[in-house]
Write an enzyme that holds these catalytic residues in place. Sequence first.
Site, short mmCIF file in Angstrom:
data_model
loop_
_atom_site.label_atom_id
_atom_site.label_comp_id
_atom_site.label_asym_id
_atom_site.label_seq_id
_atom_site.Cartn_x
_atom_site.Cartn_y
_atom_site.Cartn_z
N SER A 169 36.15 39.27 37.25
CA SER A 169 36.90 39.13 38.14
C SER A 169 37.31 40.17 39.95
CB SER A 169 38.05 39.46 37.99
OG SER A 169 39.52 39.73 38.80
N LYS A 170 37.53 40.46 40.50
CA LYS A 170 37.92 41.16 41.65
C LYS A 170 38.67 42.35 41.71
CE LYS A 170 36.13 38.42 45.46
NZ LYS A 170 35.58 38.43 47.21
#
Length: 545
Positions: A307-308
Amino acid sequence: GPEGACCSGQEELAMALGAVCLRWRLFHRRALFPWPAVGSRPGLCGLSSGGEGPESGVRVRFGPSPTGFLHLGGLRTALYNYIFAKKHRGQFILRIEDTDQSRLVPGATESIEDVLEWAGIPPDESPRHGGSCGPYQQSERLDLYRKAAETLVKGKSAYYCFCTPSRLELLKKEALRMRQTPKYDNRCRHLSAEQIEKRLARGSPYVIRFHLDQGTVTFEDLVYGLSRMEPASVEGDPVILKADGFPTYHLANVVDDHHMKISHVLRGTEWLTSTAKHVLMYSAFGWQPPIFAHLPLLLNKDGSKLSKRQSDLFIQNLSQNGYLPEALLDIVTNCGSGFSGNRTGRTLEELVSEFDLTGITTHSALLDLDKLPEFNRIHLLSRIENSSSRQQLVMELQARVEEVYREKLLEGEALCTDYVERVLEHRKGHITSLLDLLKPPYSYLWIRPPVPRDQIEGLTTEGEKICSMVISLFQNWSEGDGTMAELNSELRTLQAQFTTTKYSVMMKLLRLVLSGQQQGAGVAEMMLSLGPEEVCERLQRVIVH
């Protein structure tokens, strides 16, 4: 972007694909560079496909969006492109894809290029370095996209769409109510020329949509093999130019890859299903598409998506936490495929040498960050043993020590280059990061600890005598004299002169005096790191008090 597999799953197709993929693997070296015998690559600026023919050499690009800090997944994509380019003596291009203006993060563009340079994989062409195919920021190429979209409209491969957001929202809600996948119904595709002219004349807002042809789109991918898709059967005509004049990913990438003379597109497998649309778009322009190679996903070790929002994956954070670029490049390639052998400690030069695109499998790569400290330890050891890179480490450690301890530092000695270099030499292989040396167990290297008199007296009544004799021992030593084994031998010989103090107790006492701690590095190593003068200074404080 959307994610998906390239094969239909039908038995007969699977058998056919198996034969095709086998033949493809046998001739993979020729397949890496299948430039067409006819047609041509584009000029730098115009939309025409006429020209002098193909430009020789490999040209690949990394196209991040400046919507935040670069993370390990993005670094991996950039790395594979860089390695492929250098393996084939080609060019690595950085293109900033900033068409989604609502999500831009100030400073992100500069940060991305900073990270690539820090990691040792700088682009040959970029916003910072320039090049013959610039500008390298999509927001500065809007006129090119507008002309390209209009070219498609004139060729009946695209059309003006005047549907309002409210109508599109109604279509979406109705599809969801009917438990169907929402998609555009292609209504404006059927507008007459007269209807379009009237709406344009009165200034009605519009987007431009690409006309998806019915039928199967077939293309070859260097990782996933032969892919067959029917994009028109699963989605409506996609928007390629938005109402604000900015292109969507599909148009911008096709146009830029053509005009920047990109030979190979290496990107994440999440874009595999979109490639069918891109192939149709290349055909509509009359352009030869590049060669595609979609890289398997990089996942967390439990199989979940990166996930960013995982701050521990941001390169800036990893750098600040003491992780070396070599360790990051090593771990993101070690957990994947495409290299001959699978070992830790590979340098960038070795990664380039051992890379084989045809060895990349379709299996996702599982990233185990718990292993990163060990990767960093290995590469930190290599840096310490290399004279030029060791000097860089010395300067970095000096700066960090000064920042952490400031006025508490030993008088000028703690930041002496020879001293810091000696500390690194003795601790190499034991520490996983330079930051380890700033933690409390190593504080004795930079500041003199208080004399723990109560603890010393609790160990032995011969404390002062021990310190005095060790001082005598060190008065005949100079920095750099003797080895750890020789010093340990001298200390054992010295201990034999005491009647009530065991060797283990004597070592506990010396560790307390030198570091103020009951555990830590070996006493002999402490002494060799601190040097004879500082050892005597600390031991003398026990006698004086």
